[in-house]
Design a protein around this motif. Sequence first.
Motif, PDB file in Angstrom:
ATOM      1  N   GLY A  70      73.538  -5.530   6.496  1.00 51.77           N
ATOM      2  CA  GLY A  70      73.443  -5.573   5.046  1.00 51.77           C
ATOM      3  C   GLY A  70      74.739  -5.240   4.345  1.00 51.77           C
ATOM      4  N   VAL A  71      75.857  -5.282   5.081  1.00 53.61           N
ATOM      5  CA  VAL A  71      77.176  -5.027   4.481  1.00 53.61           C
ATOM      6  C   VAL A  71      78.112  -6.159   4.864  1.00 53.61           C
ATOM      7  CG1 VAL A  71      76.842  -2.521   4.508  1.00 53.61           C
ATOM      8  CG2 VAL A  71      78.005  -3.631   6.430  1.00 53.61           C
ATOM      9  N   SER A  72      79.184  -6.319   4.128  1.00 56.89           N
ATOM     10  CA  SER A  72      80.104  -7.430   4.322  1.00 56.89           C
ATOM     11  C   SER A  72      81.015  -7.203   5.526  1.00 56.89           C
ATOM     12  CB  SER A  72      80.946  -7.644   3.067  1.00 56.89           C
ATOM     13  OG  SER A  72      81.658  -6.457   2.737  1.00 56.89           O
ATOM     14  N   GLN A  73      81.678  -8.277   5.945  1.00 55.00           N
ATOM     15  CA  GLN A  73      82.505  -8.219   7.155  1.00 55.00           C
ATOM     16  C   GLN A  73      83.629  -7.207   7.042  1.00 55.00           C
ATOM     17  OE1 GLN A  73      85.863  -9.249   7.723  1.00 55.00           O
ATOM     18  NE2 GLN A  73      85.737  -8.904   9.955  1.00 55.00           N
ATOM     19  N   ASP A  74      84.193  -7.030   5.860  1.00 53.99           N
ATOM     20  CA  ASP A  74      85.292  -6.071   5.731  1.00 53.99           C
ATOM     21  C   ASP A  74      84.820  -4.633   5.941  1.00 53.99           C
ATOM     22  OD1 ASP A  74      83.852  -6.206   3.317  1.00 53.99           O
ATOM     23  OD2 ASP A  74      85.543  -5.404   2.187  1.00 53.99           O
ATOM     24  N   VAL A  75      83.492  -4.436   5.938  1.00 55.85           N
ATOM     25  CA  VAL A  75      82.922  -3.111   6.217  1.00 55.85           C
ATOM     26  C   VAL A  75      82.502  -3.018   7.685  1.00 55.85           C
ATOM     27  CG1 VAL A  75      81.089  -1.470   5.661  1.00 55.85           C
ATOM     28  CG2 VAL A  75      82.160  -2.818   3.840  1.00 55.85           C
ATOM     29  N   HIS A  76      81.740  -4.011   8.170  1.00 54.71           N
ATOM     30  CA  HIS A  76      81.245  -3.883   9.559  1.00 54.71           C
ATOM     31  C   HIS A  76      82.276  -4.277  10.604  1.00 54.71           C
ATOM     32  CE1 HIS A  76      80.546  -8.228   9.988  1.00 54.71           C
ATOM     33  NE2 HIS A  76      79.724  -8.243   8.952  1.00 54.71           N
ATOM     34  N   SER A 446      72.268 -14.063  -0.874  1.00 57.99           N
ATOM     35  CA  SER A 446      73.287 -14.104   0.167  1.00 57.99           C
ATOM     36  C   SER A 446      72.734 -13.517   1.453  1.00 57.99           C
ATOM     37  CB  SER A 446      74.532 -13.316  -0.267  1.00 57.99           C
ATOM     38  OG  SER A 446      74.315 -11.919  -0.094  1.00 57.99           O
ATOM     39  N   ASN A 447      73.533 -13.585   2.512  1.00 56.74           N
ATOM     40  CA  ASN A 447      73.083 -13.007   3.784  1.00 56.74           C
ATOM     41  C   ASN A 447      73.058 -11.481   3.743  1.00 56.74           C
ATOM     42  OD1 ASN A 447      75.893 -12.919   3.710  1.00 56.74           O
ATOM     43  ND2 ASN A 447      76.171 -13.445   5.865  1.00 56.74           N
ATOM     44  N   LEU A 448      73.593 -10.867   2.698  1.00 56.79           N
ATOM     45  CA  LEU A 448      73.483  -9.415   2.540  1.00 56.79           C
ATOM     46  C   LEU A 448      72.162  -9.021   1.881  1.00 56.79           C
ATOM     47  CD1 LEU A 448      77.083  -8.352   1.417  1.00 56.79           C
ATOM     48  CD2 LEU A 448      76.184  -8.811   3.707  1.00 56.79           C
ATOM     49  N   ASP A 449      71.412 -10.009   1.413  1.00 61.60           N
ATOM     50  CA  ASP A 449      70.130  -9.741   0.746  1.00 61.60           C
ATOM     51  C   ASP A 449      68.940  -9.800   1.700  1.00 61.60           C
ATOM     52  OD1 ASP A 449      71.232  -9.446  -1.846  1.00 61.60           O
ATOM     53  OD2 ASP A 449      71.333 -11.623  -2.070  1.00 61.60           O
ATOM     54  N   LEU A 450      69.199  -9.797   3.012  1.00 63.03           N
ATOM     55  CA  LEU A 450      68.102  -9.902   3.976  1.00 63.03           C
ATOM     56  C   LEU A 450      67.705  -8.551   4.559  1.00 63.03           C
ATOM     57  CD1 LEU A 450      69.114 -13.190   5.840  1.00 63.03           C
ATOM     58  CD2 LEU A 450      67.613 -12.896   3.873  1.00 63.03           C
ATOM     59  N   ALA A 451      68.675  -7.734   4.940  1.00 63.91           N
ATOM     60  CA  ALA A 451      68.340  -6.425   5.512  1.00 63.91           C
ATOM     61  C   ALA A 451      67.533  -5.556   4.546  1.00 63.91           C
ATOM     62  CB  ALA A 451      69.610  -5.700   5.960  1.00 63.91           C
ATOM     63  N   PRO A 452      67.864  -5.492   3.244  1.00 63.88           N
ATOM     64  CA  PRO A 452      67.068  -4.641   2.347  1.00 63.88           C
ATOM     65  C   PRO A 452      65.581  -4.989   2.311  1.00 63.88           C
ATOM     66  CG  PRO A 452      69.169  -5.138   1.324  1.00 63.88           C
ATOM     67  CD  PRO A 452      69.080  -5.994   2.562  1.00 63.88           C
ATOM     68  N   PRO A 453      65.188  -6.266   2.158  1.00 63.43           N
ATOM     69  CA  PRO A 453      63.745  -6.546   2.174  1.00 63.43           C
ATOM     70  C   PRO A 453      63.108  -6.334   3.539  1.00 63.43           C
ATOM     71  CG  PRO A 453      64.978  -8.596   1.990  1.00 63.43           C
ATOM     72  CD  PRO A 453      65.948  -7.482   1.780  1.00 63.43           C
ATOM     73  N   PHE A 454      63.861  -6.571   4.623  1.00 64.02           N
ATOM     74  CA  PHE A 454      63.302  -6.316   5.944  1.00 64.02           C
ATOM     75  C   PHE A 454      62.957  -4.837   6.096  1.00 64.02           C
ATOM     76  CE2 PHE A 454      65.858 -10.095   7.900  1.00 64.02           C
ATOM     77  CZ  PHE A 454      64.991 -10.983   7.275  1.00 64.02           C
ATOM     78  N   LEU A 455      63.881  -3.961   5.695  1.00 61.70           N
ATOM     79  CA  LEU A 455      63.618  -2.527   5.778  1.00 61.70           C
ATOM     80  C   LEU A 455      62.489  -2.129   4.831  1.00 61.70           C
ATOM     81  CD1 LEU A 455      67.230  -1.030   6.018  1.00 61.70           C
ATOM     82  CD2 LEU A 455      65.631  -1.539   7.868  1.00 61.70           C
ATOM     83  N   LEU A 465      74.700   2.320   1.207  1.00 58.23           N
ATOM     84  CA  LEU A 465      75.870   1.461   1.363  1.00 58.23           C
ATOM     85  C   LEU A 465      75.526  -0.025   1.295  1.00 58.23           C
ATOM     86  CD1 LEU A 465      77.042   1.307   5.096  1.00 58.23           C
ATOM     87  CD2 LEU A 465      74.718   1.840   4.391  1.00 58.23           C
ATOM     88  N   MET A 466      74.237  -0.389   1.389  1.00 55.75           N
ATOM     89  CA  MET A 466      73.835  -1.794   1.297  1.00 55.75           C
ATOM     90  C   MET A 466      73.857  -2.241  -0.159  1.00 55.75           C
ATOM     91  SD  MET A 466      70.647  -2.379   3.919  1.00 55.75           S
ATOM     92  CE  MET A 466      70.821  -2.113   5.685  1.00 55.75           C
ATOM     93  N   GLY A 467      74.632  -3.276  -0.431  1.00 58.99           N
ATOM     94  CA  GLY A 467      74.712  -3.778  -1.800  1.00 58.99           C
ATOM     95  C   GLY A 467      73.726  -4.885  -2.108  1.00 58.99           C
ATOM     96  N   GLY A 468      72.967  -5.334  -1.092  1.00 60.76           N
ATOM     97  CA  GLY A 468      72.033  -6.436  -1.292  1.00 60.76           C
ATOM     98  C   GLY A 468      70.797  -6.022  -2.061  1.00 60.76           C
ATOM     99  N   ARG A 469      69.990  -7.031  -2.391  1.00 64.75           N
ATOM    100  CA  ARG A 469      68.779  -6.807  -3.185  1.00 64.75           C
ATOM    101  C   ARG A 469      67.535  -6.875  -2.320  1.00 64.75           C
ATOM    102  NH1 ARG A 469      69.299 -11.937  -6.572  1.00 64.75           N
ATOM    103  NH2 ARG A 469      70.272 -12.568  -4.615  1.00 64.75           N
ATOM    104  N   VAL A 470      66.499  -6.174  -2.740  1.00 68.77           N
ATOM    105  CA  VAL A 470      65.180  -6.339  -2.126  1.00 68.77           C
ATOM    106  C   VAL A 470      64.549  -7.566  -2.769  1.00 68.77           C
ATOM    107  CG1 VAL A 470      62.923  -5.308  -1.734  1.00 68.77           C
ATOM    108  CG2 VAL A 470      64.969  -3.868  -1.691  1.00 68.77           C
TER     109      VAL A 470
END
Length: 476
Positions: A70-76, A446-455, A465-470
């Motif tokens: 749920g974070v961008s490449q410059d972070v992970h 975006s692909n950062l908006d997938l981990a938040p709803p999964f969790l 630290l996750m900037g994505g949306r549920v």
Amino acid sequence: MSAPNGRKLLLLELNEINWSVIDRLISERGPDFLPNFTRLRREGTVGTPSALERPPLLDPWVTWVSVHTGVSQDVHRARVLEQDADTISATRSWEYAAAAGLTVGVFGSIGAFPPQQLRGFVVPGPFAPGNDTYPPELEPVQRLNRMHTQAHGGARARDSVWSMARAGAGLMRLGLRPKTCLTILAQLVRERVDRGSSWRRVVLQPLVNLDFFAQLYRRVRPDYATWHSNHAAHFMHHYWRAWDDESFATKGPPEERSRFGEAVPLGYQVCDRLIGSFLRLIDDDTVLAICSSMGQQPYRNAAYRDGKVIVRFKDINRFLQLIDAAGIAEVVQTMVPQFNLRVPDSGARALLSQRLTDARRRVGTTISAAFGVEETGEILTVTPLGMPERSDEVSYDIPGMTRVLKFEDAFDMDTPTVKQGMHHPDGLLIVYGRGIPRGVRLADCSNLDLAPPFLSLLGLPQPQLMGGRVLLRLDA
């Protein structure tokens, strides 16, 4: 047991599938060609997550890590396939679930090596550098996957009939069904009749893995499980033009269309059948999510107007001997034609990296770079660069060698087609189950908006630290 106010989640990762191909196949062949995609678009919530990465980072070993962290490449910091876990500086979705005390099952997901000891099971992806699994009793599954996916020099030749029979019996105890064995046998018989049908072998791997996973899933009933298949992406990369050459400057020859024209449709049809199997596997308390971390499109590149010819190492170890490479502790093939070379000594690693970066390939009178080289921790990822056309006049000048290396000494151009598919940011998302809104299409994401709803579906909070949306929540 899932977290309070949460549900169980089964995530089906179908690498690089996308709505554009699905829509075209349904339009041309009718909804019954892909009945489960048709049904779930009607009965579930769907979306088109777009990867934020761009070339040279628009690769599944980067975008899937973005999905799960749920974070961008410059972070992970993921850059290459199956790089060392300690060089990825973000927590994956299954790690969040395990830390919350949930039972977890990971099967084939990128970045799952080395396998963690958790409540459940972990079978890393087939490009992992070893056969390790958790629990260890699953190692025969991983060994089979790596043997199927990677070209291990001589490994199959060393297997006796009896050792293969023993392995087969063990695999059946781990879930391999007689019906799947008959499917494998039918493919082998088909190849005896039609040697040009060997490309269909690719679809055997997900069918076999479904057997193994289904037995594990029924036994463990994990709160959160992932399952990954790359077969459709493989077909698109190799056979898109054979299926549809409308977007290509050079049209596919009749023989190519006749031999491989059904590969891409078959890949998606197998995806649809897999979805049907997973629907039968889940219970009423489980949400099924299907996604890709990005998609594909026809391969177009001005430097390769007629398509890129893939160059492979004949034998990577023989090549390293020829160039007197030093300090290499481990050699692992990843996605064809790449290899990961582990070089612990920084001086030896820098020297080898510079030699391969400075190497030049001569095709006739044209001189160009010979290899792509990426350094991540102790790993050098080395890729022989493709060519715009086949040629009998190819040689390599590699610093430190006293002679010119002839192409036939170390390389092959043995792929049946030129490269035909390339990555595209737009992927796919389907979420289905009790409480999931029906017939809903999500807004741009975006692909950062997938981990938040999964969790969130698991009843877990979104890490700060996750900037994505549920993107969606369960109906009351």
